[in-house]
Design an enzyme around this catalytic site. Structure first.
Site, PDB file in Angstrom:
ATOM      1  N   GLY A 127       0.812  -1.219   0.000  1.00 51.49           N
ATOM      2  CA  GLY A 127       0.000   0.000   0.000  1.00 51.49           C
ATOM      3  C   GLY A 127       0.840   1.260   0.000  1.00 51.49           C
ATOM      4  O   GLY A 127       0.356   2.336   0.339  1.00 51.49           O
ATOM      5  N   LEU A 130       4.721   1.257  -4.126  1.00 49.85           N
ATOM      6  CA  LEU A 130       6.054   0.805  -4.552  1.00 49.85           C
ATOM      7  C   LEU A 130       5.972  -0.526  -5.309  1.00 49.85           C
ATOM      8  O   LEU A 130       6.959  -1.245  -5.448  1.00 49.85           O
ATOM      9  CB  LEU A 130       6.998   0.698  -3.346  1.00 49.85           C
ATOM     10  CG  LEU A 130       7.196   2.012  -2.573  1.00 49.85           C
ATOM     11  CD1 LEU A 130       8.026   1.796  -1.315  1.00 49.85           C
ATOM     12  CD2 LEU A 130       7.847   3.091  -3.455  1.00 49.85           C
ATOM     13  N   GLU A 165      -3.132  -8.262 -14.133  1.00 47.71           N
ATOM     14  CA  GLU A 165      -3.666  -7.224 -13.236  1.00 47.71           C
ATOM     15  C   GLU A 165      -4.935  -6.581 -13.818  1.00 47.71           C
ATOM     16  O   GLU A 165      -5.892  -6.319 -13.101  1.00 47.71           O
ATOM     17  CB  GLU A 165      -2.579  -6.163 -12.985  1.00 47.71           C
ATOM     18  CG  GLU A 165      -3.050  -5.078 -12.070  1.00 47.71           C
ATOM     19  CD  GLU A 165      -2.166  -4.853 -10.860  1.00 47.71           C
ATOM     20  OE1 GLU A 165      -1.111  -5.499 -10.742  1.00 47.71           O
ATOM     21  OE2 GLU A 165      -2.546  -4.025 -10.033  1.00 47.71           O
ATOM     22  N   ASP A 177       4.869  -0.599 -13.924  1.00 49.45           N
ATOM     23  CA  ASP A 177       5.336  -1.314 -12.730  1.00 49.45           C
ATOM     24  C   ASP A 177       5.889  -2.689 -13.100  1.00 49.45           C
ATOM     25  O   ASP A 177       6.951  -3.107 -12.632  1.00 49.45           O
ATOM     26  CB  ASP A 177       4.197  -1.476 -11.724  1.00 49.45           C
ATOM     27  CG  ASP A 177       3.551  -0.153 -11.357  1.00 49.45           C
ATOM     28  OD1 ASP A 177       4.126   0.899 -11.682  1.00 49.45           O
ATOM     29  OD2 ASP A 177       2.469  -0.174 -10.753  1.00 49.45           O
ATOM     30  N   TYR A 226      -8.652   4.951  -9.725  1.00 52.90           N
ATOM     31  CA  TYR A 226      -7.645   4.747 -10.786  1.00 52.90           C
ATOM     32  C   TYR A 226      -8.336   4.541 -12.130  1.00 52.90           C
ATOM     33  O   TYR A 226      -8.016   5.203 -13.118  1.00 52.90           O
ATOM     34  CB  TYR A 226      -6.777   3.529 -10.428  1.00 52.90           C
ATOM     35  CG  TYR A 226      -5.630   3.338 -11.381  1.00 52.90           C
ATOM     36  CD1 TYR A 226      -4.379   3.893 -11.125  1.00 52.90           C
ATOM     37  CD2 TYR A 226      -5.801   2.623 -12.565  1.00 52.90           C
ATOM     38  CE1 TYR A 226      -3.338   3.734 -12.011  1.00 52.90           C
ATOM     39  CE2 TYR A 226      -4.763   2.461 -13.453  1.00 52.90           C
ATOM     40  CZ  TYR A 226      -3.528   3.009 -13.171  1.00 52.90           C
ATOM     41  OH  TYR A 226      -2.499   2.859 -14.062  1.00 52.90           O
TER      42      TYR A 226
END
Ligand code: GLA
Length: 384
Positions: A127, A130, A165, A177, A226
């Site tokens: 969370g 990163l 994802e 990412d 998002y």
């Protein structure tokens, strides 16, 4: 291998041995990342400037003959998961969906997999923005393929992780990412062109410190925000008649007659793309003053136009920026709505800036913020 990596490897190999009664065949490590600049630009076909960091996810893996996948997650109280390679459905356990989704996506990409036992652990704060989840996906995919002796191009691996994802977990993320976790390079940030997936090395000078400060506001349930930002960007691109905001400029935006919110979202992306390319050039020249200005502009744009910061993060950036002065800068990093800030400064300034953060910022529950000083590290590897 750093002592921290050695500890994590020990943790996952011990958990594997305890759970499955044998030794693992391989251990795979995939790093988290910090994005220096270029936020919410990746799914707009734009530019990002991330580097891989020391904290990572590790997967210890061994084969099993029955076509099943058994998983133990050391970060979730040794919770377990079990599924069949031929019938992969969504799980009620959040973490398990990253594993299931990745295995599913690897198979759907045409790779033949075999049953496996996995023990998973990580030391990336969750969370924090990163990329603990991207590193989990990349590590699981690489481990499943290593078990079969199958090579995969790392960019392809990242693309498959992004599919996992988006389609299985349901966050319509970009490629940043997963790609930096797969392709990270020691001593370098990478300027990524998210349309061509071209990677340009951006060496991080040895005397430049990358500080990451976790605000203590954890990101949770942010997929809705998002995905909404992504839809707004796509609507703006459509209104301007371009395939992605990468192709838009301020003249086009000003002529498009958009509503104020959509206009602001697009203005962030258009400006952020320009700033990111410029920041890579400034990094190359060692121009810390310019980098600092670009980071400050990026943060303001995330705060005012893209509206993804929170007050605690804005305060933390202020504390960092005033402690750093003009040689360097600070901004929120990652998807937003909490998480961490990244700061760049001369290495000689680290202890002063650390002291200023400890003095001037408290997490929402009244604690001192977690501070990490990182060097750019390598991408995914089979480490044992
Ligand atoms: C999250 C997503 C990335 C990217 C960033 C924002 O980390 O996973 O694809 O969009 O947010 O820059």
């Amino acid at each position: 291998m750093t002592p921290i990596d050695a500890d994590l490897r020990q943790r996952v190999t011990t958990a594997f041995q305890k759970q499955f009664g044998t030794n693992a065949a391989h251990v795979v490590r995939a790093p988290g990342r910090v994005n220096l600049i270029g936020e919410h630009t990746d799914y707009n076909d734009g530019f990002v400037l991330p580097c891989a960091i020391g904290p990572s996810t590790m997967v210890a893996i061994g084969g099993r003959g029955d076509g099943q996948v058994h998983v133990v997650a050391t970060d979730f109280g040794d919770a377990t998961d079990l599924f069949d390679l031929k019938d992969i459905r969504s799980s009620e356990q959040g973490w398990a969906n990253y594993v299931r989704g990745m295995v599913d996506a690897v198979q759907k990409a045409g790779f033949q997999l075999q049953g496996a036992n996995l023990a998973i652990g990580g030391n990336i704060p969750k969370g924090a923005g990163l990329s603990s989840s991207a590193s989990l996906e990349v590590a699981v995919g690489q481990a499943m393929l290593a078990l079969c002796g199958t090579d995969i191009d790392r960019t392809r691996l990242a693309q498959i992780a992004q599919v996992a994802e988006c389609d299985f977990v349901g966050t319509k993320c970009g490629i940043m990412d997963q790609l930096i976790s797969a392709q990270g390079k020691a001593g370098h940030a990478l300027l990524i062109d998210c349309r061509s997936l071209g990677l340009t090395d951006a060496p991080v000078p040895a005397d430049l410190a990358i500080m990451i400060v976790h605000s203590g506001v954890t990101r949770g349930l942010v997929e809705g925000h998002y995905n909404e930002r992504r839809r707004q960007c796509e609507a703006a691109a459509k209104a301007m008649g371009v395939s992605a905001l990468r192709d838009a400029d301020m003249d086009m935006l000003n002529a498009a007659g958009l509503d104020p919110v959509t206009y602001n979202r697009a203005r962030h992306v258009i400006g952020e793309n320009r700033r990111t390319v410029e920041a890579a050039a400034a990094l190359e020249k060692g121009d810390l003053q310019r980098l600092g200005i670009l980071m400050a502009e990026s943060h303001q744009s995330m705060r005012d136009d893209f509206e993804i910061t929170v007050p605690a993060i804005d305060r933390l950036v202020d504390v960092l920026q005033s402690a750093i002065g003009i040689e360097g800068g600070a901004r929120m990093t990652g998807g937003g709505f909490g998480g961490a800030c990244v700061a760049l400064m001369p290495a000689s300034r680290v202890s002063d800036v650390r002291a200023a953060v400890e003095r001037g910022y408290q997490t929402p529950d009244g604690k001192i913020a977690e501070i990490m000083v990182e060097t750019a590290g390598p991408g995914v590897r089979v480490v044992a």
